[in-house]
Design an enzyme around this catalytic site. Structure first.
Site, PDB file in Angstrom:
ATOM      1  CG  ASP A   1      -0.007  -4.039   2.766  1.00  0.00           C
ATOM      2  OD1 ASP A   1       0.006  -3.483   1.657  1.00  0.00           O
ATOM      3  OD2 ASP A   1       0.076  -3.417   3.838  1.00  0.00           O
TER       4      ASP A   1
ATOM      5  CG  LEU B   1      -7.791 -27.639   1.925  1.00  0.00           C
ATOM      6  CD1 LEU B   1      -6.939 -28.907   1.790  1.00  0.00           C
ATOM      7  CD2 LEU B   1      -7.845 -27.197   3.387  1.00  0.00           C
ATOM      8  N   GLY B   2      -9.273 -25.962  -1.285  1.00  0.00           N
ATOM      9  CA  GLY B   2     -10.580 -26.123  -1.927  1.00  0.00           C
ATOM     10  C   GLY B   2     -11.737 -26.253  -0.966  1.00  0.00           C
ATOM     11  CB  VAL B   3     -12.446 -26.240   2.378  1.00  0.00           C
ATOM     12  CG1 VAL B   3     -12.183 -27.705   2.106  1.00  0.00           C
ATOM     13  CG2 VAL B   3     -11.237 -25.583   3.048  1.00  0.00           C
ATOM     14  CG  LEU B   4     -16.286 -21.704   0.412  1.00  0.00           C
ATOM     15  CD1 LEU B   4     -17.689 -21.389  -0.067  1.00  0.00           C
ATOM     16  CD2 LEU B   4     -15.419 -20.465   0.346  1.00  0.00           C
ATOM     17  CB  ILE B   5     -13.081 -22.676   6.665  1.00  0.00           C
ATOM     18  CG1 ILE B   5     -12.165 -21.505   6.273  1.00  0.00           C
ATOM     19  CG2 ILE B   5     -12.554 -23.982   6.101  1.00  0.00           C
ATOM     20  CD1 ILE B   5     -10.742 -21.648   6.791  1.00  0.00           C
TER      21      ILE B   5
ATOM     22  CG  HIS C   1      -0.385   0.257   2.515  1.00  0.00           C
ATOM     23  ND1 HIS C   1      -0.109  -0.737   3.416  1.00  0.00           N
ATOM     24  CD2 HIS C   1      -0.012   1.404   3.119  1.00  0.00           C
ATOM     25  CE1 HIS C   1       0.388  -0.206   4.523  1.00  0.00           C
ATOM     26  NE2 HIS C   1       0.463   1.095   4.368  1.00  0.00           N
TER      27      HIS C   1
ATOM     28  N   GLY D   1       3.676   6.601   8.264  1.00  0.00           N
ATOM     29  CA  GLY D   1       5.056   6.722   7.795  1.00  0.00           C
ATOM     30  C   GLY D   1       5.912   5.551   8.204  1.00  0.00           C
ATOM     31  CG  ASN D   2       6.590   3.764  12.112  1.00  0.00           C
ATOM     32  OD1 ASN D   2       6.119   4.638  12.813  1.00  0.00           O
ATOM     33  ND2 ASN D   2       7.830   3.354  12.242  1.00  0.00           N
ATOM     34  CB  SER D   3       3.424   1.851   5.946  1.00  0.00           C
ATOM     35  OG  SER D   3       2.139   1.666   6.452  1.00  0.00           O
TER      36      SER D   3
END
Length: 489
Positions: free
Chosen positions: A160, A289-293, A130, A232-234
């Site tokens: 990020d 993996l292929g899952v909704l958790i 960002h 500013g620390n980002s």
């Protein structure tokens, strides 16, 4: 005479107290096997400071016509979890004063700053995505005041992270990467960066927590610290007392934009994997993996015969996915992945993403009260077809509006009574969404007067609304609801 004796005795008492305190610290350190904090961080600061750089970026943005939509003019952003790099340029205000309402957008220059850290002597620098996202130019300044133009080698918005490259005249001092998994809550850490433009600011604190999730992305496992970090620390580093980088500072929890002792850093173990892939391939490949958790609440824990609310509850298994081929089913609760206990749902996407494609990984699940171990061959994630953000790309392109799931933690932090709706994560400057007054941190609860309880419902409703060319949103800002109409004809 008596007064001077009293003062002397008081001074002696203070000296005895200090000696006793230092002795107690040393005894405690010896008992626990941990190093006591040094009486000064000066040696570490002097050694590590040259590895931290200042980053200045310039971006051309559309200045909206209404001052109420122009957050670069000092308007407080509503979200509590902040990516902190926006420090307005003195030239951010449009010339000629505040434009009247309805004035068309026009181009302007915005200057932002952040921090970065050198990871190799030949000029590779790590920072936050960002900090450099959408930048027209990126300038790097070293502690010896040398300045360089930087090129973006690659970016990974989902974690990020970004990798930059400069061509230095001399080899640069590079950091040593440590092991963020070895950090313990209570360990001392040091942050170095460029808050509010104050170069080479050094702050110290402790690790306040690990494995934190803010709801701002799918792969979150933040280190929480009370070391003071500010705008500013980002992109700046977080060091342990051995002088090793253990994190990259990325966000703070704040109502007003300043530090209140709750900051977050990306663990260096995650950064090693991402930055290594960017440096070698220019892109990032993640495991699938292929899952909704979903989270396991105390109520769900009782229903699924768990002794405590831990793990990740599988709600859906994608056909022909690695999980399906391994025999995973809806209703399974993932409690261990590759030998690591899953204490919270957010751990699973991060661990899976970091697993090399093709690896065989043991996964323990609780199924109807019984523990079962499955062997899963991890596949390659297709970033364009993730079920976590179904069909929201069209809304992002046409409206300039990015959304994400509203997690339980973020709903609670925003003071919401219910975890209903989707969180606005991004509003493109000069977009229809911004001109309509939408802001990051607000929650969309209805689309065209139909409830949008989660990301899937929002995506379906938004797709239908975009076809009609008229979008009516019901938005929750700080507990107050308002309607926002956006025309896309």
């Amino acid at each position: 005479m008596n007064r001077s004796i009293t003062m002397h005795r008081g001074g002696a008492a203070v000296r005895l107290f200090v000696v006793f305190s230092l002795t107690a610290l040393l005894v405690l350190a010896a008992a626990t096997g941990r190093a006591a904090p040094p009486p000064s961080f000066a040696d570490l600061a002097e050694k590590l400071g040259p590895s931290v750089v200042n980053i200045y970026t310039t971006q051309t943005v559309q200045a909206p016509g209404s001052p109420h939509q122009f957050f670069f003019e000092g308007e407080e952003l509503p979200e509590l979890f902040r990516r902190f790099f926006d420090l307005p340029s003195p030239h951010s205000r449009p010339p000629g004063g505040t434009p009247p309402r309805g004035t068309p957008p026009r181009e302007m220059q915005r200057t932002s700053l952040g921090s970065g850290v050198v990871i190799s002597p030949d000029g590779y620098i790590v920072t936050n995505n960002h900090v450099v996202e959408n930048a027209d130019s990126i300038n790097i300044r070293l502690t010896n005041f040398e300045e360089y133009d930087a090129e973006v080698v690659g970016r990974d918005p989902k974690t990020d992270l970004a990798l930059l490259k400069i061509e230095p005249r001399n080899p640069l001092p590079a950091v040593t990467m440590g092991d963020s998994e070895a950090l313990r809550v209570g360990d001392w850490v040091i942050a170095i960066g460029n808050p509010f433009g104050f170069e080479q600011t050094v702050t110290a604190g402790i690790v306040s927590g690990k494995g934190r999730s803010l709801g701002s992305g799918p792969y979150e496992n933040f280190i929480q610290t009370d070391a003071s970090i500010n705008p500013g620390n980002s992109g700046g580093p977080l060091f342990n007392l051995q002088g090793e980088m253990v994190g990259i500072n990325t966000a703070i929890y704040s109502r007003g934009g300043g530090n209140i002792g709750i900051g977050f850093a990306i663990p260096v173990n995650m950064a090693k994997n991402i930055i290594g892939q960017i440096q070698e391939h220019g892109t990032v490949t993640r495991g699938w993996l292929g899952v909704l958790i979903q989270h396991v609440t105390p109520e769900l824990a009782r229903q699924f015969q768990l002794d405590r609310p831990i793990g990740a509850l599988v709600g859906e298994v994608s056909p022909e996915s690695p999980a399906a081929e391994a025999g995973m089913r809806p209703g399974d609760v993932i409690v261990e992945y590759d030998g690591k206990e899953i204490t919270q749902m957010s751990m699973v996407p991060t661990l899976v993403a970091q697993t090399p494609v093709g690896s065989e990984v043991p996964v323990k699940v609780i199924r109807r009260g019984q523990e079962t171990e499955l062997l899963v061959t991890i596949g390659k994630l297709d970033e364009d077809d993730q079920p976590a953000a179904p069909r929201t790309r069209e809304a992002e392109e046409k409206l300039g509006l990015g959304v994400q799931e509203l997690t339980e933690e973020v709903a609670r932090s925003l003071g919401l009574k219910e975890q209903v709706g989707v969180l606005i994560s991004h509003v493109e400057p000069g977009s229809p969404a911004q001109r309509a007054g939408l802001r990051r941190g607000e929650v969309i609860v209805e689309v065209n007067q139909q409830p949008a309880g989660n990301l899937t419902e929002y995506a379906e409703l938004m797709a239908a609304a975009l076809e009609k060319g008229e979008v009516l949103l019901l938005v929750n800002r700080g507990g107050q609801h308002r309607f926002v109409a956006i025309s896309v004809r």
